[in-house]
Structures are given as structure tokens and as C-alpha cells.
Design a protein around this motif. Structure first.
Motif, PDB file in Angstrom:
ATOM      1  N   CYS A  54       0.838  -1.196   0.000  1.00 21.12           N
ATOM      2  CA  CYS A  54       0.000   0.000   0.000  1.00 21.12           C
ATOM      3  C   CYS A  54       0.875   1.249   0.000  1.00 21.12           C
ATOM      4  CB  CYS A  54      -0.918   0.016   1.231  1.00 21.12           C
ATOM      5  SG  CYS A  54      -2.144   1.337   1.135  1.00 21.12           S
ATOM      6  N   ASN A  55       0.307   2.344  -0.522  1.00 22.66           N
ATOM      7  CA  ASN A  55       1.066   3.606  -0.567  1.00 22.66           C
ATOM      8  C   ASN A  55       0.681   4.520   0.603  1.00 22.66           C
ATOM      9  OD1 ASN A  55      -1.487   3.836  -1.554  1.00 22.66           O
ATOM     10  ND2 ASN A  55      -0.900   4.676  -3.557  1.00 22.66           N
ATOM     11  N   LEU A  56      -0.146   3.980   1.521  1.00 27.17           N
ATOM     12  CA  LEU A  56      -0.431   4.679   2.775  1.00 27.17           C
ATOM     13  C   LEU A  56      -0.096   3.726   3.930  1.00 27.17           C
ATOM     14  CD1 LEU A  56      -3.910   6.388   2.047  1.00 27.17           C
ATOM     15  CD2 LEU A  56      -1.616   7.368   1.808  1.00 27.17           C
ATOM     16  N   ARG A  57      -0.110   4.262   5.134  1.00 22.97           N
ATOM     17  CA  ARG A  57       0.123   3.429   6.327  1.00 22.97           C
ATOM     18  C   ARG A  57      -0.934   3.745   7.379  1.00 22.97           C
ATOM     19  NH1 ARG A  57       2.412   1.011   3.417  1.00 22.97           N
ATOM     20  NH2 ARG A  57       4.478   0.041   3.388  1.00 22.97           N
ATOM     21  N   THR A 168      -5.539  15.798  10.154  1.00 17.35           N
ATOM     22  CA  THR A 168      -6.106  14.527  10.629  1.00 17.35           C
ATOM     23  C   THR A 168      -5.864  13.420   9.607  1.00 17.35           C
ATOM     24  OG1 THR A 168      -7.878  15.800  11.669  1.00 17.35           O
ATOM     25  CG2 THR A 168      -8.209  13.426  11.495  1.00 17.35           C
ATOM     26  N   PHE A 169      -6.104  13.739   8.319  1.00 15.56           N
ATOM     27  CA  PHE A 169      -5.950  12.722   7.278  1.00 15.56           C
ATOM     28  C   PHE A 169      -4.519  12.196   7.250  1.00 15.56           C
ATOM     29  CE2 PHE A 169      -6.795  10.372   3.543  1.00 15.56           C
ATOM     30  CZ  PHE A 169      -5.678  10.499   2.715  1.00 15.56           C
ATOM     31  N   ARG A 170      -3.552  13.115   7.332  1.00 16.14           N
ATOM     32  CA  ARG A 170      -2.153  12.689   7.268  1.00 16.14           C
ATOM     33  C   ARG A 170      -1.760  11.902   8.514  1.00 16.14           C
ATOM     34  NH1 ARG A 170      -0.352  18.304   4.378  1.00 16.14           N
ATOM     35  NH2 ARG A 170      -0.213  17.469   2.245  1.00 16.14           N
ATOM     36  N   ARG A 171      -2.379  12.257   9.648  1.00 17.53           N
ATOM     37  CA  ARG A 171      -2.050  11.501  10.873  1.00 17.53           C
ATOM     38  C   ARG A 171      -2.622  10.089  10.751  1.00 17.53           C
ATOM     39  NH1 ARG A 171      -5.171  13.114  15.123  1.00 17.53           N
ATOM     40  NH2 ARG A 171      -4.599  15.248  14.725  1.00 17.53           N
ATOM     41  N   MET A 172      -3.852   9.981  10.289  1.00 18.49           N
ATOM     42  CA  MET A 172      -4.488   8.649  10.220  1.00 18.49           C
ATOM     43  C   MET A 172      -3.891   7.780   9.115  1.00 18.49           C
ATOM     44  SD  MET A 172      -8.498   9.357  11.014  1.00 18.49           S
ATOM     45  CE  MET A 172      -8.914   7.636  11.334  1.00 18.49           C
ATOM     46  N   SER A 173      -3.435   8.402   8.029  1.00 14.27           N
ATOM     47  CA  SER A 173      -2.857   7.615   6.932  1.00 14.27           C
ATOM     48  C   SER A 173      -1.332   7.542   7.050  1.00 14.27           C
ATOM     49  CB  SER A 173      -3.240   8.246   5.593  1.00 14.27           C
ATOM     50  OG  SER A 173      -2.695   9.557   5.474  1.00 14.27           O
ATOM     51  N   ASP A 174      -0.826   8.227   8.092  1.00 15.99           N
ATOM     52  CA  ASP A 174       0.627   8.268   8.321  1.00 15.99           C
ATOM     53  C   ASP A 174       1.357   8.523   7.000  1.00 15.99           C
ATOM     54  OD1 ASP A 174       3.033   6.104  10.099  1.00 15.99           O
ATOM     55  OD2 ASP A 174       3.126   8.177   9.344  1.00 15.99           O
TER      56      ASP A 174
END
Ligand code: SF4
Length: 371
Positions: A54-57, A168-174
Motif C-alpha cells: 500500500c502507498n499509505l500506512r 487529521t488525514f495525514r495523521r491517520m494515513s501516516d
């Protein structure tokens, strides 16, 4: 049984006892009678994970401290090829499968995914209707891919989006992916004519619960179905705690406090989302309450993992390997018996038993078998 297994030309001994037992079950298949599991649930939906990458975490699925640089993702040789996937799907259809959902990891990372969509979209169900091919994506690559997926025959798409707020989005998707990239993907899916386009928001207490109303307002009157998903104890890596779950009832109450809602019926038996409509015509929302309003009693979903293992529950601890007999040259009858045998013995109802049973040590990761 010997006759059945004799169709496997070599190394029969390498087939595990478990698989041989399933193959030997040799359930007489009267195709007029639906294949049911031990709780009388038919096999109707097949979720296929086409990559474990995946390209997100996302912290609730693929936390970076576990899925770091050292993590061993599956080598290409261990992934089912598109031809192998299509062959297996052709065996699942006579057993009752009517809908395929392509997942991952992130399925749009799998090169040439459109070719697989094309191969599957050509198939018909037992009833002679076109096989429904859906896909779940995090939307990061969707703006570039929406039209080609549609042209390949994709019917519908679900996009995961947990917040409209970049922080928030960047924190949740790291990740450092801007929300705008996913919103552009969603708009491209609508322009391409994919329908319905659904957006899935996983709600976590404190983390993004304060954004429920903002998400609802953003997608009202958009034609997009917004679904709120209760935070689940999937896999064995996300450190799940019950007190971090925001229940579906609370989510609906918060929205209903601003916009009147009315409940509407399911689209089909076994649909996971509970459907609601804005009374003022603002569109449809849904809640997926796998923790507080469990739906195992009519769960019709099987999962095919990236490396060809068949799982019968999102919270399973083990599956059966279809890739080995497939690559050993097993005939369709053997593979069909393995699938039918495994489903026939299925008694999964993890969510129903969650509160009363010991949590299994090692549940498989959602990023490996798809949500
Ligand atoms: S917990 Fe397992 S059996 Fe229950 S609904 Fe989810 S996937 Fe189906």
C-alpha cells in the motif's frame, strides 16, 4: 478420492492433509441447490486481494511500526497472476458467487489492474447476469485510473477517506498525501460514470469523531454514498481497544441532530451497511457496525488472499492454500471441491463471539486479505 487426486500429476504428497480432506469431501454438487455453510449462509461475495502493498500506512490497518522498511511483502512470484485469479473466479461462480470486490493493500498499485477487471467483467453469474466487479481503493491513484477502470468494465467503486482535514488525514494515513488528491480521485470516478461511488470513513474516538458532521455535510447532495465504519479489531497490529469505538448509533444521532434521517432497506441480503436517507433529499449514508450491531448471521463473503489462500472470515487465523494445487496442475473438480468443502464446513461468526471468546493470538492482517 484417489481418482480425484490422480488428476494432480505430481507431488501429491505435498498437498497438505487438510487440503486432501477437503478434496476428498467430494460434495455432490447439485447446482440447483445453493452451496451453504454450516450456518446455512450461501457463498455470494468474493473479495480478492490483488496486492499486500500500500502507498499509505493507515494506523488502524497497516501501522508503520509493523509494516516498516524491513517488512517482508510477498514477492511477485507468490502473487496469483490475473489468469490464476480469473480461473479461480470461474470456479467460484457455479458455487454461488455473484459479486467480486477487488481489494488489497491498495489494488491500484497492482500493475495492469484494468486487465484483470476486463477479464472478470466478461464473466456471467449462474443466473446469466454480468458478474458485478467492484473495487475498494484509498483513492490516491484514482484520478489517473478512474476512466480506464470504467472502460475495463468496473461497475462500482468504494474510496476510503477518513477526514477532510489535512492534518487529521495525514495523521491517520501516516502519509503526506493531501486530502485533495483523494477528493480529485472521487470526482474523477464520478466523471467516468462509475456508480455508485461510495466513500468509507473509519471513525475512531478522539482521532476523527469530531469530523463526522463535516464529512456528512461535504457529501450531502453529491450523489456519493458516505458510509461510516466502526473501528474494528482487524489483524493483530493496530492495538485496537473497545473504548476507541464510536458506535453506529452515536454516529447516526450526531447527524440526525442536524439533518432528519430515515432508514431504508438493504440493496441485497447480506449487505454490510445499514442504509439511511436524508429526509430532505440530501442523499444516502450508511453505517457498518461490525462491533456494536454484528451481522455474521447473513455473512456471505469469502476472501481470496494475494497469495491464493482462501479465508472465510475477515478475522480468520488461517486459510486453505488454493495456489499450490492450482500450480501443481489440479483439475477444476479438485479446486471446486476444495472451495466447496471449505465453505461447507464454515462456521465463522467472529463478531458475534467477540465479547465472549478469547481473542485469537494471530489474526490475519486486513492489508493482506482486504477489508
Ligand atoms: S466477523 Fe467474519 S463471519 Fe462475521 S460478518 Fe465479519 S467476516 Fe463475516
Amino acid at each position: 478420492m484417489a481418482k480425484l487426486l490422480s488428476s494432480i500429476p505430481i507431488k501429491v504428497a505435498s498437498i497438505s492433509k487438510e487440503l486432501r480432506d477437503y478434496a476428498a469431501l467430494n460434495l455432490p454438487r447439485n447446482h440447483d441447490v445453493p452451496l451453504l455453510d454450516s450456518l446455512q449462509r450461501p457463498l455470494r461475495d468474493l473479495r480478492i486481494s490483488v496486492t499486500d502493498r500500500c502507498n499509505l500506512r493507515c494506523t488502524y490497518c497497516m501501522p508503520r511500526d509493523v509494516f516498516d522498511e524491513q517488512h517482508n511483502f510477498l514477492p511477485r512470484s507468490e502473487l496469483l497472476s490475473f489468469e490464476e485469479i480469473a480461473r479461480l473466479v470461474k470456479l467460484f461462480i457455479p458455487l454461488g458467487v455473484q459479486k467480486i470486490r477487488l481489494t488489497g493493500g491498495e489494488p491500484l498499485l497492482r500493475r495492469g489492474i484494468e486487465r484483470l477487471v476486463e477479464m472478470l467483467a466478461r464473466l456471467n453469474t449462474n443466473a446469466g447476469k454480468p458478474l458485478e466487479v467492484a473495487l475498494t481503493t484509498n483513492g490516491v491513484l484514482l484520478a489517473q485510473k478512474a476512466q480506464s477502470l470504467k472502460d475495463a468494465g468496473l461497475s462500482r467503486i468504494s474510496v476510503s477517506l477518513d477526514s477532510l482535514n489535512n492534518t487529521t488525514f495525514r495523521r491517520m494515513s501516516d502519509s503526506d498525501v493531501p486530502v485533495g488528491t483523494v477528493l480529485d480521485g472521487i470526482a474523477a470516478a464520478q466523471r467516468a460514470g462509475l456508480h455508485p461511488v461510495k466513500v468509507n470513513m473509519v471513525v475512531q474516538r478522539v482521532v476523527n469523531e469530531h469530523e463526522i458532521l463535516a464529512m456528512a455535510e461535504h457529501f450531502r447532495h453529491s450523489g456519493i454514498v458516505l458510509r461510516f465504519i466502526e473501528y474494528m479489531d482487524v489483524g493483530s497490529s493496530n492495538g485496537w481497544r473497545l473504548d476507541e469505538v464510536v458506535s453506529a448509533r452515536v454516529i447516526l444521532e450526531r447527524i440526525a441532530a442536524r439533518y432528519a434521517l430515515r432508514q431504508i432497506g438493504a440493496n441485497y441480503p447480506g449487505e454490510v451497511a445499514e442504509r439511511w436517507q436524508y429526509a430532505d433529499g440530501g442523499g444516502e449514508i450508511g453505517v457498518i457496525a461490525s462491533v456494536t450491531q454484528v451481522f455474521c448471521h447473513d455473512c456471505t463473503r469469502a476472501r481470496l488472499a494475494t497469495d491464493g489462500k482462501l479465508y472465510t472470515c475477515l478475522f480468520a487465523t488461517h486459510g486453505i492454500d488454493l495456489r499450490e494445487p492450482l500450480r501443481l496442475g489440479a483439475a477444476d473438480t479438485i479446486l471446486t471441491n476444495l472451495i466447496a468443502g471449505r465453505w461447507g464446513l464454515r462456521d465463522d461468526r467472529y463478531s458475534e463471539l467477540r465479547a465472549t471468546q478469547q481473542t485469537p493470538d494471530k489474526k490475519i492482517e486486513m492489508s493482506y486479505i482486504g477489508g
